[in-house]
Design an enzyme around this catalytic site. Structure first.
Site, PDB file in Angstrom:
ATOM      1  N   ASN A 103      13.992  -2.671 -62.465  1.00 35.18           N
ATOM      2  CA  ASN A 103      15.415  -3.004 -62.595  1.00 35.18           C
ATOM      3  C   ASN A 103      15.513  -4.276 -63.431  1.00 35.18           C
ATOM      4  OD1 ASN A 103      18.071  -3.804 -62.283  1.00 35.18           O
ATOM      5  ND2 ASN A 103      17.896  -4.236 -60.078  1.00 35.18           N
ATOM      6  N   TRP A 104      15.934  -4.104 -64.673  1.00 32.16           N
ATOM      7  CA  TRP A 104      15.985  -5.260 -65.584  1.00 32.16           C
ATOM      8  C   TRP A 104      17.196  -6.159 -65.344  1.00 32.16           C
ATOM      9  CZ3 TRP A 104      14.200  -3.958 -71.277  1.00 32.16           C
ATOM     10  CH2 TRP A 104      12.826  -3.678 -71.243  1.00 32.16           C
ATOM     11  N   LYS A 105      18.135  -5.700 -64.544  1.00 28.23           N
ATOM     12  CA  LYS A 105      19.376  -6.456 -64.327  1.00 28.23           C
ATOM     13  C   LYS A 105      19.989  -6.800 -65.696  1.00 28.23           C
ATOM     14  CE  LYS A 105      17.489  -7.781 -59.951  1.00 28.23           C
ATOM     15  NZ  LYS A 105      17.433  -8.703 -58.826  1.00 28.23           N
ATOM     16  N   HIS A 143      23.295  -1.766 -55.012  1.00 27.82           N
ATOM     17  CA  HIS A 143      22.355  -2.902 -55.071  1.00 27.82           C
ATOM     18  C   HIS A 143      23.020  -4.116 -54.423  1.00 27.82           C
ATOM     19  CE1 HIS A 143      20.013  -6.224 -56.658  1.00 27.82           C
ATOM     20  NE2 HIS A 143      19.037  -5.361 -56.837  1.00 27.82           N
ATOM     21  N   GLU A 193      23.271  -7.094 -55.245  1.00 30.32           N
ATOM     22  CA  GLU A 193      24.090  -7.918 -56.158  1.00 30.32           C
ATOM     23  C   GLU A 193      25.429  -7.252 -56.425  1.00 30.32           C
ATOM     24  OE1 GLU A 193      21.050  -8.359 -59.158  1.00 30.32           O
ATOM     25  OE2 GLU A 193      19.897  -9.528 -57.713  1.00 30.32           O
ATOM     26  N   GLU A 223      15.769  -3.141 -49.696  1.00 31.58           N
ATOM     27  CA  GLU A 223      15.588  -4.435 -50.359  1.00 31.58           C
ATOM     28  C   GLU A 223      16.222  -5.528 -49.508  1.00 31.58           C
ATOM     29  OE1 GLU A 223      15.120  -4.028 -54.889  1.00 31.58           O
ATOM     30  OE2 GLU A 223      17.241  -3.848 -54.467  1.00 31.58           O
ATOM     31  N   GLY A 227      14.531 -11.726 -55.738  1.00 31.11           N
ATOM     32  CA  GLY A 227      14.532 -12.819 -56.706  1.00 31.11           C
ATOM     33  C   GLY A 227      14.138 -14.166 -56.120  1.00 31.11           C
ATOM     34  N   SER A 237      10.953  -9.100 -54.669  1.00 40.17           N
ATOM     35  CA  SER A 237       9.816  -9.919 -55.109  1.00 40.17           C
ATOM     36  C   SER A 237       8.479  -9.162 -55.119  1.00 40.17           C
ATOM     37  CB  SER A 237       9.719 -11.206 -54.280  1.00 40.17           C
ATOM     38  OG  SER A 237      10.887 -11.997 -54.474  1.00 40.17           O
ATOM     39  N   GLY A 240      12.290  -5.982 -59.701  1.00 41.41           N
ATOM     40  CA  GLY A 240      13.201  -6.698 -60.586  1.00 41.41           C
ATOM     41  C   GLY A 240      12.439  -7.519 -61.599  1.00 41.41           C
ATOM     42  N   GLY A 241      12.344  -8.829 -61.363  1.00 43.14           N
ATOM     43  CA  GLY A 241      11.762  -9.771 -62.320  1.00 43.14           C
ATOM     44  C   GLY A 241      10.428  -9.329 -62.909  1.00 43.14           C
TER      45      GLY A 241
END
Ligand code: PGA
Length: 253
Positions: free
Chosen positions: A13-15, A98, A100, A170, A176, A215, A236-237
């Site tokens: 997930n590149w956001k 998600h 966010e 999640e 993150g 993470s 993600g990251g």
């Protein structure tokens, strides 16, 4: 190594990160590396949807996902990308709910249900994201909160309709933050989610891939992925770096 026959999925997930140049460089590394990942692992990336076309040169092994989709079918909804557009472009998966989206864009369970409905109508697989906040965990409510998020969706559909559903657990406190749930905590939550599904939908409970997110990185992925009820990851990251994401995908065996 897990012994079940559920589909294994690792999703990136590149956001709201990335640009055209970075995607070209990423794919050069990623396409070459994908060949070394077992065919039994479904590898997905969810870039910002305006860049989907930049993945035309991606390996066929890579499935495309989006980070969000509209709850509406079509019409005067400025800025919305609909499920039928995603189907038209060959997008295979969409994240829904998600944390966010839930916390920053007021995405309620009711909205999540509508989004899942639109995606299922178009044959795009929803990845339903659920997770508790730190306060909820500290209050001993983690399983209850997460199962309520799952049930909000399950109760809106027949079991057969949900055959393509994927769920990502999640924990909000792990997203993150560099704080991953321990493999034991993650397994316990996944088992609780599966048990919750089984109460009304036993076939779905057995076959629904449950992904862990929060993470995940190349150092912790294999221990997480080896848990009995963890069928993959939502990353993600660490998915922004091609080599690291490849290594995470390789951890899923
Ligand atoms: P993270 O994000 O891996 O950067 O924690 C996961 C996610 O939000 O899906």
């Amino acid at each position: 190594m897990t012994t079940n026959t559920r589909q294994k999925i690792v999703a990136g997930n590149w956001k709201s990160n990335g640009n055209a140049q970075a995607i070209t460089a990423y794919l050069e590394v990623f396409n070459a590396g994908l060949e070394s990942i077992g065919n039994e692992v479904e590898v997905l990336l969810a870039p910002p949807s305006v860049y989907l076309a930049n993945f035309a040169k991606a390996s066929e092994r890579l499935k495309l996902a989006v980070q969000n989709a509209s709850a509406q079918q079509e019409g005067a909804f400025t800025g919305e990308v609909t499920a039928s557009m995603l189907q038209d472009l060959g997008v295979n998966y969409a994240l829904v709910g998600h944390s966010e989206r839930r916390s920053l864009f007021a995405e309620t369970d009711a909205v999540v249900v509508e989004k899942v409905a639109r995606l299922l109508e178009q044959g795009v697989r929803p990845i339903l994201c659920v997770g508790e906040t730190l306060e909820q965990r500290e209050a001993g409510q983690a399983e209850q909160v997460v199962n309520a998020q799952v049930q909000a969706v399950l109760s809106a559909f027949d079991e057969a309709k949900l055959a393509e559903l994927v769920i990502a657990y999640e924990p909000v406190w792990a997203i993150g933050t560099g704080k991953t749930a321990t493999p034991e905590v993650a397994q316990q939550m996944h088992a609780a989610i599966r048990k919750g599904i089984a109460a009304t939908m036993p076939i779905l409970a057995e076959r629904c891939p449950l992904l862990y997110g929060g993470s995940v990185n190349a150092a912790n992925a294999s221990e997480l992925f080896s848990q009995q009820d963890i069928d993959g990851g939502l990353v993600g990251g660490a998915s922004l770096k091609a080599e690291e994401f490849l290594n995470i995908c390789r951890s899923m065996v």
